[in-house]
Design an enzyme around this catalytic site. Structure first.
Site, PDB file in Angstrom:
ATOM      1  N   ASP A  85       0.931  -1.153  -0.258  1.00 36.47           N
ATOM      2  CA  ASP A  85      -0.040   0.036   0.015  1.00 36.47           C
ATOM      3  C   ASP A  85       0.960   1.128   0.035  1.00 36.47           C
ATOM      4  OD1 ASP A  85      -2.639   1.536   0.607  1.00 36.47           O
ATOM      5  OD2 ASP A  85      -1.513   2.098   2.277  1.00 36.47           O
TER       6      ASP A  85
ATOM      7  N   TYR B  40       1.575  10.018   0.668  1.00 33.74           N
ATOM      8  CA  TYR B  40       2.921   9.411   1.623  1.00 33.74           C
ATOM      9  C   TYR B  40       4.127  10.092   1.229  1.00 33.74           C
ATOM     10  CZ  TYR B  40      -0.535   5.631   2.901  1.00 33.74           C
ATOM     11  OH  TYR B  40      -1.530   4.884   3.114  1.00 33.74           O
TER      12      TYR B  40
END
Length: 72
Positions: free
Chosen positions: A44, A49
């Protein structure tokens, strides 16, 4: 490992390795490589991020890219 079928018919492993809050590039690469070696087949990541390039490098360096599911 159990899989889940998505609305488009694709099956992905129910449990994945998350990369949220791993920010240092080499640490991300090593973590992804080790996750794949440990049997994870669902990685993931997300643009938010800010580590997707390192995730990609880790996947590439793992040498096992044919049976992976990557969620973005």
């Amino acid at each position: 490992m159990k899989n889940i079928k998505l609305s488009n018919g694709v099956e992905v492993p129910l449990v994945g390795f998350g990369t949220f809050q791993i920010t240092e590039a080499l640490e991300v690469e090593k973590a992804v490589i080790n996750a794949i070696k440990s049997g994870y087949r669902h990685i993931d990541t997300a643009q938010s991020y800010m580590n997707e390039e390192a995730v990609g490098k880790g996947i590439s360096k793992s040498g096992n890219i044919l049976d992976l599911a990557v969620s973005l």
